[in-house]
Design a protein around this motif. Sequence first.
Motif, PDB file in Angstrom:
ATOM      1  N   TRP A   1      -3.207  -1.297  -8.990  1.00 26.34           N
ATOM      2  CA  TRP A   1      -3.324  -0.366  -7.859  1.00 26.34           C
ATOM      3  C   TRP A   1      -4.753   0.146  -7.844  1.00 26.34           C
ATOM      4  O   TRP A   1      -5.267   0.611  -8.868  1.00 26.34           O
TER       5      TRP A   1
ATOM      6  N   ARG B   1       0.851  -1.183   0.000  1.00 25.09           N
ATOM      7  CA  ARG B   1       0.000   0.000   0.000  1.00 25.09           C
ATOM      8  C   ARG B   1       0.890   1.237   0.000  1.00 25.09           C
ATOM      9  O   ARG B   1       2.020   1.216   0.485  1.00 25.09           O
ATOM     10  N   ARG B   2       0.336   2.299  -0.572  1.00 28.83           N
ATOM     11  CA  ARG B   2       1.108   3.537  -0.748  1.00 28.83           C
ATOM     12  C   ARG B   2       0.215   4.731  -0.457  1.00 28.83           C
ATOM     13  O   ARG B   2      -0.888   4.832  -0.972  1.00 28.83           O
TER      14      ARG B   2
ATOM     15  N   ARG C   1      -3.462   4.100  -2.018  1.00 20.66           N
ATOM     16  CA  ARG C   1      -3.526   3.145  -3.111  1.00 20.66           C
ATOM     17  C   ARG C   1      -3.080   1.795  -2.563  1.00 20.66           C
ATOM     18  O   ARG C   1      -2.090   1.719  -1.836  1.00 20.66           O
ATOM     19  N   TYR C   2      -3.796   0.749  -2.926  1.00 21.74           N
ATOM     20  CA  TYR C   2      -3.457  -0.611  -2.514  1.00 21.74           C
ATOM     21  C   TYR C   2      -3.117  -1.411  -3.765  1.00 21.74           C
ATOM     22  O   TYR C   2      -3.871  -1.382  -4.751  1.00 21.74           O
ATOM     23  N   GLU C   3      -1.995  -2.119  -3.709  1.00 18.60           N
ATOM     24  CA  GLU C   3      -1.612  -2.998  -4.811  1.00 18.60           C
ATOM     25  C   GLU C   3      -2.219  -4.370  -4.536  1.00 18.60           C
ATOM     26  O   GLU C   3      -1.830  -5.051  -3.587  1.00 18.60           O
TER      27      GLU C   3
END
Length: 177
Positions: free
Chosen positions: A65, A33-34, A41-43
């Motif tokens: 993402w 996650r970023r 944003r979650y990958e």
Amino acid sequence: MTTSSAPEPVPVPVPIRVLLPGDQEVVAHLWSRRQAPDGWRYEVGLPAYRNGPGDSVEPAEYRVWVRAPEHVRPVGGVSYDDVPTEYLEQPTVVQQALGPRRPSGWVLAKTGGRGPGRGVVHAVDCEEAPAGAPVLTLDRALDAAQHPGTRLCSLCGAAAELDPVLKRFDHGFGGED
């Protein structure tokens, strides 16, 4: 002599619910996650199939993402504490106090009149600066400011920034005022 270091741990994905278009929901893998300026944003790795050799079909994963929380929901009883997380760099106290930096450079606004050097030197973000004027470096701005008939704008701070350099910082230090 060589030293061995432990290999970086490979992140183990954890389950997460992903909301798909058309009110569909699937359980996918959360890889990382970023934090972004406008949210998280979650990958995620969505389960899929792909064509294999010959006529075979094999399981696959499609990574993408997605926005959180709009497109993801936690799975009950799952801990997300060990998910690799990238945070935005937080501004320092000085950056918070000073605010955003101004763009660098100056522009020369030509004024009416005869002869060279008739104009006003502005900071590039000054409201009075002419649109589309070429940006001057410090040396070029100082050269322009030394021409008779050219003045420095006091509205944008060009005067406060360039005057000390023109006067070699003498003001207030026992030099000529």
